[in-house]
Design a protein around this motif. Structure first.
Motif, PDB file in Angstrom:
ATOM      1  N   GLN A   1       7.985  -4.849   7.850  1.00  0.00           N
ATOM      2  CA  GLN A   1       6.904  -5.754   7.461  1.00  0.00           C
ATOM      3  C   GLN A   1       6.521  -6.676   8.627  1.00  0.00           C
ATOM      4  O   GLN A   1       7.354  -6.967   9.497  1.00  0.00           O
ATOM      5  CB  GLN A   1       7.320  -6.600   6.257  1.00  0.00           C
ATOM      6  CG  GLN A   1       7.580  -5.822   4.985  1.00  0.00           C
ATOM      7  CD  GLN A   1       6.327  -5.213   4.355  1.00  0.00           C
ATOM      8  OE1 GLN A   1       5.199  -5.438   4.813  1.00  0.00           O
ATOM      9  NE2 GLN A   1       6.531  -4.426   3.304  1.00  0.00           N
TER      10      GLN A   1
ATOM     11  N   ASP B   1       0.836  -1.195   0.000  1.00  0.00           N
ATOM     12  CA  ASP B   1       0.000   0.000   0.000  1.00  0.00           C
ATOM     13  C   ASP B   1       0.876   1.252   0.000  1.00  0.00           C
ATOM     14  O   ASP B   1       2.110   1.162  -0.085  1.00  0.00           O
ATOM     15  CB  ASP B   1      -0.980  -0.021   1.181  1.00  0.00           C
ATOM     16  CG  ASP B   1      -0.286  -0.024   2.545  1.00  0.00           C
ATOM     17  OD1 ASP B   1       0.896   0.377   2.618  1.00  0.00           O
ATOM     18  OD2 ASP B   1      -0.933  -0.421   3.534  1.00  0.00           O
TER      19      ASP B   1
ATOM     20  N   GLU C   1      -3.906 -10.356   3.970  1.00  0.00           N
ATOM     21  CA  GLU C   1      -4.898 -11.176   3.261  1.00  0.00           C
ATOM     22  C   GLU C   1      -4.434 -11.480   1.842  1.00  0.00           C
ATOM     23  O   GLU C   1      -4.731 -12.548   1.303  1.00  0.00           O
ATOM     24  CB  GLU C   1      -6.261 -10.484   3.265  1.00  0.00           C
ATOM     25  CG  GLU C   1      -6.928 -10.465   4.627  1.00  0.00           C
ATOM     26  CD  GLU C   1      -6.995 -11.857   5.269  1.00  0.00           C
ATOM     27  OE1 GLU C   1      -7.447 -12.801   4.581  1.00  0.00           O
ATOM     28  OE2 GLU C   1      -6.572 -11.998   6.426  1.00  0.00           O
ATOM     29  N   ALA C   2      -3.691 -10.552   1.255  1.00  0.00           N
ATOM     30  CA  ALA C   2      -3.121 -10.813  -0.070  1.00  0.00           C
ATOM     31  C   ALA C   2      -2.052 -11.904   0.019  1.00  0.00           C
ATOM     32  O   ALA C   2      -1.941 -12.754  -0.875  1.00  0.00           O
ATOM     33  CB  ALA C   2      -2.530  -9.536  -0.647  1.00  0.00           C
TER      34      ALA C   2
ATOM     35  N   VAL D   1       2.639  -4.681   3.126  1.00  0.00           N
ATOM     36  CA  VAL D   1       1.903  -5.688   2.379  1.00  0.00           C
ATOM     37  C   VAL D   1       0.615  -6.028   3.114  1.00  0.00           C
ATOM     38  O   VAL D   1       0.543  -5.959   4.346  1.00  0.00           O
ATOM     39  CB  VAL D   1       2.772  -6.962   2.189  1.00  0.00           C
ATOM     40  CG1 VAL D   1       2.964  -7.718   3.504  1.00  0.00           C
ATOM     41  CG2 VAL D   1       2.196  -7.866   1.112  1.00  0.00           C
ATOM     42  N   ASP D   2      -0.417  -6.364   2.354  1.00  0.00           N
ATOM     43  CA  ASP D   2      -1.705  -6.778   2.912  1.00  0.00           C
ATOM     44  C   ASP D   2      -1.617  -8.260   3.267  1.00  0.00           C
ATOM     45  O   ASP D   2      -1.372  -9.096   2.400  1.00  0.00           O
ATOM     46  CB  ASP D   2      -2.800  -6.533   1.879  1.00  0.00           C
ATOM     47  CG  ASP D   2      -4.187  -6.907   2.377  1.00  0.00           C
ATOM     48  OD1 ASP D   2      -4.314  -7.478   3.483  1.00  0.00           O
ATOM     49  OD2 ASP D   2      -5.157  -6.634   1.654  1.00  0.00           O
TER      50      ASP D   2
END
Length: 362
Positions: free
Chosen positions: A151, A117, A125-126, A122-123
């Motif tokens: 992260q 994002d 869920e991704a 990082v997402d």
């Protein structure tokens, strides 16, 4: 010179230099030789290995390498080589050592490179959606080398393990500066990012997660890596790790104070990446309309950078800043200021004042 490029490399600690000197001179023996001088060198390397491993804060085993880049290549290529699974998952803001190795692997197998994002995160869920029953390895950086964003390593590792995959953490920018989260199966680190010598890194491996060898020959490192070890470099790495362990809280507080001093002078600058989930020794900032390359050339006695030292001469906009959604112009209007143990508050405040003046005059 005011040195503010701690992400590229760090000044060698005086204690490290002193510890290395004997092994550069009279103690020159091959550490793999059976006679007394060789055994002494091997014992010194053993002590260094214990110190470097202890700073990881985990069990497992550790092999010295020529660099963190070698360790990352070894982990990715070696894990995939021994696994029936071939899919690899990583993140768009990773270091070139990861992205280029994954790109090489992707010539013949599936890879997934996840976006981040606008804050650089990082997402999860991704990540969960990307990891499948065919995934061999998930690779994620602890602290980003260009923007300092941290992260969620433990959570990423847990997702990988749910599907039976392994997790590699590039901890180069976080090792010795903060505790490494539990979860990774392989961890890469480098001596010269923690005030140690260049030319030596390591790969930490959880028991049972050892990759296939990347370099074949004498099998000096427990049959996993070949090549004669340098006692001087290993000893230097070990001493740097020992000092980092002893000074971690002190260094952390010092860097936090420098961050506050620097950000108090930002004015028209915008910070690139998250300011909450971030290592405070990395200040990546942009200013509208700035020619950052010209700025750096005008401030010749101040060592700051455009981003990664590996790609600084390419002329291309940073792939990390582009991944945040920045335009080419915004990326080229950014600079990275890196500071740490030996940086003074006066150096930070003087530098920001001079940067502000030079930027205003463009």
């Amino acid at each position: 010179m005011i040195y503010l490029d701690y992400q590229a490399t760090t000044p060698m600690a005086p204690e490290v230099e002193q510890a290395m000197l004997p092994w550069l001179g009279e103690k020159f023996a091959n550490p793999h030789a059976p006679y007394r001088a060789g055994r002494e060198a091997a014992a010194a390397i053993s002590v260094a290995r214990d110190r470097v491993s202890a700073l990881m804060g985990q069990g497992g085993k550790l092999a010295f390498t020529g660099s963190a880049t070698e360790a990352i290549n070894w982990a990715i290529k070696g894990i995939v080589a021994k696994s029936e699974r071939k899919h690899v998952v990583t993140i768009a803001t990773e270091h070139a050592a990861v992205l280029d190795t994954v790109d090489w692997h992707g010539r013949h197998h599936d890879v997934t490179i996840l976006p981040v994002d606008s804050s650089g995160l990082v997402d999860l869920e991704a990540v969960r959606a990307a990891v499948t029953e065919d995934t061999a390895l998930v690779a994620a950086m602890l602290v980003n080398n260009e923007i300092g964003v941290i992260q969620p390593i433990a959570e990423i590792a847990a997702i990988a393990h749910e599907k039976g995959a392994l997790m590699l953490c590039d901890a180069v920018q976080g090792y010795g500066r903060m505790p490494i989260p539990d979860g990774p199966d392989l961890i890469a680190a480098s001596a010269h990012k923690i005030h140690g010598p260049k030319g030596v890194g390591c790969l930490w491996m959880r028991e049972g997660c050892e990759p296939e060898p990347l370099i074949h020959g004498g099998g000096q490192e427990e049959g996993l890596r070949s090549g004669t070890l340098s006692p001087a470099l290993c000893v230097g790495f070990g001493m740097a790790a020992k000092i980092a362990s002893e000074r971690m809280e002190e260094d952390h507080a010092h860097v936090a104070a420098l961050w506050e001093a620097a950000t108090a002078q930002l004015g028209e600058w915008t910070v690139n990446g998250s300011t909450d989930r971030r290592y405070r020794g990395n200040l990546n900032i942009r200013r509208q309309g700035l020619d950052s390359a010209r700025l750096i050339s005008e401030l010749r006695d101040i060592a700051i950078s455009l981003g990664s030292a590996c790609a600084s001469g390419s002329g291309r906009p940073s792939h990390v800043l582009r991944a945040l959604g920045l335009s080419d112009m915004q990326a080229k209007s950014s600079i990275r200021i890196g500071f740490g143990r030996y940086t003074t508050e006066e150096e930070i405040t003087d530098t920001l004042a001079r940067i502000n003046e030079a930027a205003a005059n463009q």
